[in-house]
Motif scaffolding. Structure first.
Motif, mmCIF file in Angstrom:
data_model
loop_
_atom_site.group_PDB
_atom_site.id
_atom_site.type_symbol
_atom_site.label_atom_id
_atom_site.label_comp_id
_atom_site.label_asym_id
_atom_site.label_seq_id
_atom_site.Cartn_x
_atom_site.Cartn_y
_atom_site.Cartn_z
ATOM 1 N N ALA A 244 -9.537 -1.654 2.767
ATOM 2 C CA ALA A 244 -9.458 -0.349 2.100
ATOM 3 C C ALA A 244 -8.092 0.270 2.377
ATOM 4 O O ALA A 244 -7.633 0.310 3.523
ATOM 5 C CB ALA A 244 -10.566 0.570 2.602
ATOM 6 N N LEU A 245 -7.457 0.735 1.316
ATOM 7 C CA LEU A 245 -6.154 1.386 1.412
ATOM 8 C C LEU A 245 -6.304 2.832 0.964
ATOM 9 O O LEU A 245 -6.794 3.093 -0.138
ATOM 10 C CB LEU A 245 -5.138 0.665 0.527
ATOM 11 N N PHE A 246 -5.890 3.754 1.797
ATOM 12 C CA PHE A 246 -6.008 5.177 1.511
ATOM 13 C C PHE A 246 -4.620 5.733 1.201
ATOM 14 O O PHE A 246 -3.712 5.671 2.024
ATOM 15 C CB PHE A 246 -6.654 5.906 2.695
ATOM 16 N N TRP A 247 -4.488 6.232 -0.015
ATOM 17 C CA TRP A 247 -3.209 6.713 -0.534
ATOM 18 C C TRP A 247 -3.230 8.239 -0.648
ATOM 19 O O TRP A 247 -4.265 8.827 -0.969
ATOM 20 C CB TRP A 247 -2.957 6.121 -1.917
ATOM 21 N N TYR A 248 -2.049 8.862 -0.445
ATOM 22 C CA TYR A 248 -1.917 10.317 -0.521
ATOM 23 C C TYR A 248 -0.681 10.695 -1.325
ATOM 24 O O TYR A 248 0.363 10.049 -1.212
ATOM 25 C CB TYR A 248 -1.792 10.918 0.890
ATOM 26 N N LEU A 249 -0.838 11.761 -2.094
ATOM 27 C CA LEU A 249 0.271 12.352 -2.834
ATOM 28 C C LEU A 249 0.337 13.817 -2.454
ATOM 29 O O LEU A 249 -0.311 14.666 -3.079
ATOM 30 C CB LEU A 249 0.085 12.195 -4.345
ATOM 31 N N PRO A 250 1.090 14.157 -1.401
ATOM 32 C CA PRO A 250 1.252 15.574 -1.054
ATOM 33 C C PRO A 250 2.131 16.260 -2.099
ATOM 34 O O PRO A 250 3.132 15.685 -2.537
ATOM 35 C CB PRO A 250 1.945 15.547 0.314
#
Length: 179
Positions: free
Chosen positions: A168-174
Protein backbone atom coordinates in the motif's frame (compact mmCIF):
# COMPACT_ATOMS: atom_id res chain seq x y z
CA UNK A 1 -18.57 13.39 -28.18
CA UNK A 2 -18.07 15.75 -25.28
CA UNK A 3 -17.14 14.53 -21.83
CA UNK A 4 -18.74 16.39 -18.96
CA UNK A 5 -17.90 16.11 -15.27
CA UNK A 6 -20.92 16.17 -12.96
CA UNK A 7 -21.40 16.22 -9.24
CA UNK A 8 -23.29 12.95 -8.86
CA UNK A 9 -25.92 11.40 -6.66
CA UNK A 10 -25.03 7.99 -5.16
CA UNK A 11 -27.16 6.10 -7.69
CA UNK A 12 -25.31 7.55 -10.70
CA UNK A 13 -21.99 7.12 -8.89
CA UNK A 14 -22.77 3.42 -8.38
CA UNK A 15 -23.74 3.07 -12.05
CA UNK A 16 -20.39 4.58 -13.03
CA UNK A 17 -18.74 1.83 -10.96
CA UNK A 18 -19.78 -0.73 -13.56
CA UNK A 19 -17.13 0.58 -16.00
CA UNK A 20 -13.98 -1.43 -16.71
CA UNK A 21 -11.38 -0.02 -14.30
CA UNK A 22 -9.01 -2.98 -14.70
CA UNK A 23 -5.34 -2.55 -15.48
CA UNK A 24 -2.48 -4.77 -16.59
CA UNK A 25 0.27 -5.70 -14.15
CA UNK A 26 3.66 -6.88 -15.35
CA UNK A 27 5.78 -5.76 -12.40
CA UNK A 28 5.75 -4.66 -8.80
CA UNK A 29 7.55 -1.47 -7.89
CA UNK A 30 9.92 -1.10 -4.97
CA UNK A 31 8.91 2.36 -3.69
CA UNK A 32 11.51 4.76 -2.37
CA UNK A 33 10.80 8.03 -0.57
CA UNK A 34 12.06 11.15 -2.34
CA UNK A 35 12.72 9.32 -5.61
CA UNK A 36 10.68 9.75 -8.80
CA UNK A 37 8.45 6.78 -9.67
CA UNK A 38 10.38 6.31 -12.92
CA UNK A 39 13.47 5.46 -10.83
CA UNK A 40 11.80 2.90 -8.56
CA UNK A 41 13.11 -0.61 -9.03
CA UNK A 42 10.77 -2.81 -11.08
CA UNK A 43 10.32 -6.44 -10.03
CA UNK A 44 8.88 -8.28 -13.06
CA UNK A 45 6.02 -10.72 -12.58
CA UNK A 46 3.94 -12.97 -14.78
CA UNK A 47 1.54 -10.50 -16.48
CA UNK A 48 -2.06 -10.44 -15.25
CA UNK A 49 -5.07 -8.13 -15.24
CA UNK A 50 -6.05 -6.57 -11.92
CA UNK A 51 -9.72 -5.76 -11.53
CA UNK A 52 -11.65 -4.35 -8.61
CA UNK A 53 -14.99 -6.10 -8.31
CA UNK A 54 -18.02 -5.01 -6.33
CA UNK A 55 -16.68 -6.91 -3.31
CA UNK A 56 -13.79 -4.44 -3.20
CA UNK A 57 -16.17 -1.51 -2.73
CA UNK A 58 -16.93 -0.16 0.72
CA UNK A 59 -20.50 0.81 -0.09
CA UNK A 60 -19.76 4.44 0.73
CA UNK A 61 -21.46 6.53 3.34
CA UNK A 62 -21.94 9.79 1.50
CA UNK A 63 -22.85 12.96 3.39
CA UNK A 64 -22.01 16.68 3.47
CA UNK A 65 -18.38 15.76 4.14
CA UNK A 66 -18.07 14.05 0.76
CA UNK A 67 -18.52 14.69 -2.93
CA UNK A 68 -19.08 12.28 -5.81
CA UNK A 69 -18.04 13.15 -9.34
CA UNK A 70 -18.83 11.26 -12.54
CA UNK A 71 -17.47 11.73 -16.07
CA UNK A 72 -20.26 11.39 -18.64
CA UNK A 73 -19.85 10.71 -22.35
CA UNK A 74 -23.03 10.69 -24.46
CA UNK A 75 -25.17 10.10 -21.34
CA UNK A 76 -23.02 7.12 -20.24
CA UNK A 77 -20.69 7.22 -17.23
CA UNK A 78 -17.06 6.60 -18.18
CA UNK A 79 -15.26 7.58 -14.96
CA UNK A 80 -15.75 8.50 -11.35
CA UNK A 81 -14.06 9.81 -8.22
CA UNK A 82 -15.16 10.30 -4.63
CA UNK A 83 -13.58 12.64 -2.12
CA UNK A 84 -14.39 12.68 1.58
CA UNK A 85 -13.13 14.59 4.58
CA UNK A 86 -10.73 12.14 6.20
CA UNK A 87 -10.05 11.83 9.94
CA UNK A 88 -6.71 13.67 9.50
CA UNK A 89 -8.31 16.68 7.82
CA UNK A 90 -7.17 15.83 4.30
CA UNK A 91 -9.58 15.10 1.49
CA UNK A 92 -9.43 11.36 0.83
CA UNK A 93 -9.72 10.37 -2.83
CA UNK A 94 -11.29 6.99 -3.45
CA UNK A 95 -13.16 5.03 -6.13
CA UNK A 96 -11.07 6.83 -8.76
CA UNK A 97 -11.19 5.27 -12.18
CA UNK A 98 -11.68 5.90 -15.86
CA UNK A 99 -13.11 3.22 -18.12
CA UNK A 100 -10.29 1.34 -19.82
CA UNK A 101 -11.24 2.38 -23.37
CA UNK A 102 -11.47 6.07 -22.42
CA UNK A 103 -8.10 6.50 -20.71
CA UNK A 104 -5.37 8.93 -21.75
CA UNK A 105 -7.89 11.54 -22.91
CA UNK A 106 -7.73 13.85 -19.89
CA UNK A 107 -10.80 12.51 -18.07
CA UNK A 108 -8.76 11.55 -15.00
CA UNK A 109 -7.25 15.04 -14.89
CA UNK A 110 -10.68 16.64 -15.06
CA UNK A 111 -12.10 14.43 -12.30
CA UNK A 112 -9.06 15.18 -10.15
CA UNK A 113 -9.46 18.95 -10.70
CA UNK A 114 -13.08 18.74 -9.49
CA UNK A 115 -12.02 16.91 -6.33
CA UNK A 116 -9.22 19.41 -5.73
CA UNK A 117 -11.64 22.34 -6.11
CA UNK A 118 -14.10 20.74 -3.70
CA UNK A 119 -11.36 20.16 -1.11
CA UNK A 120 -10.19 23.77 -1.38
CA UNK A 121 -13.78 25.03 -1.02
CA UNK A 122 -14.05 22.92 2.14
CA UNK A 123 -10.89 24.54 3.52
CA UNK A 124 -8.99 21.25 3.63
CA UNK A 125 -5.17 21.34 3.79
CA UNK A 126 -4.78 18.97 0.85
CA UNK A 127 -5.66 15.60 -0.64
CA UNK A 128 -4.59 12.05 0.14
CA UNK A 129 -5.11 8.64 -1.39
CA UNK A 130 -3.91 5.06 -1.33
CA UNK A 131 -2.83 2.90 -4.24
CA UNK A 132 -0.63 -0.14 -4.70
CA UNK A 133 2.87 -0.79 -5.96
CA UNK A 134 1.51 -2.85 -8.87
CA UNK A 135 -0.34 0.10 -10.41
CA UNK A 136 2.49 1.92 -12.16
CA UNK A 137 0.16 4.06 -14.28
CA UNK A 138 -1.66 5.36 -11.20
CA UNK A 139 1.59 6.08 -9.35
CA UNK A 140 2.88 8.11 -12.31
CA UNK A 141 -0.44 9.95 -12.63
CA UNK A 142 -0.46 10.96 -8.96
CA UNK A 143 3.15 12.07 -9.13
CA UNK A 144 2.35 14.25 -12.19
CA UNK A 145 -0.51 15.82 -10.21
CA UNK A 146 1.98 16.88 -7.52
CA UNK A 147 1.36 14.15 -4.95
CA UNK A 148 4.23 13.03 -2.74
CA UNK A 149 4.70 9.55 -1.35
CA UNK A 150 3.94 9.88 2.36
CA UNK A 151 3.73 6.29 3.52
CA UNK A 152 4.55 2.71 2.59
CA UNK A 153 2.78 -0.23 4.26
CA UNK A 154 4.12 -3.65 3.30
CA UNK A 155 1.56 -5.54 5.44
CA UNK A 156 -1.65 -3.64 4.61
CA UNK A 157 -3.08 -6.30 2.28
CA UNK A 158 -1.63 -9.44 3.84
CA UNK A 159 -4.59 -9.99 6.16
CA UNK A 160 -6.81 -10.35 3.09
CA UNK A 161 -4.27 -12.02 0.80
CA UNK A 162 -1.45 -13.76 2.70
CA UNK A 163 1.76 -13.79 0.70
CA UNK A 164 0.71 -10.94 -1.60
CA UNK A 165 3.44 -8.76 -3.02
CA UNK A 166 1.16 -5.73 -3.12
CA UNK A 167 2.33 -2.83 -1.00
CA UNK A 168 0.00 0.00 0.00
CA UNK A 169 1.30 3.42 -1.01
CA UNK A 170 -0.12 6.50 0.69
CA UNK A 171 0.15 9.70 -1.33
CA UNK A 172 -0.41 13.31 -0.20
CA UNK A 173 -0.94 16.60 -2.00
CA UNK A 174 -0.59 19.43 0.52
CA UNK A 175 -2.06 22.69 -0.78
CA UNK A 176 0.30 24.88 1.25
CA UNK A 177 4.08 24.67 0.87
CA UNK A 178 5.60 22.27 3.38
CA UNK A 179 8.37 23.35 5.72
Amino acid sequence: MTVTIERAAPLLFDAAGKADFSFEVDAYLEPTFGTPVSEWRRIPTEPYVKSYGKTDEDGGEWDEDSALFVAMLDDAPVGRLSVTRNWNGYGLLDHFGVDRQHRAGGIGNRLFEQAKSWAREQGLPGLSLETQNNNLTACRFYERQGFQLGGIDRFFYRGLHPGTREIALFWYLPFAPQI
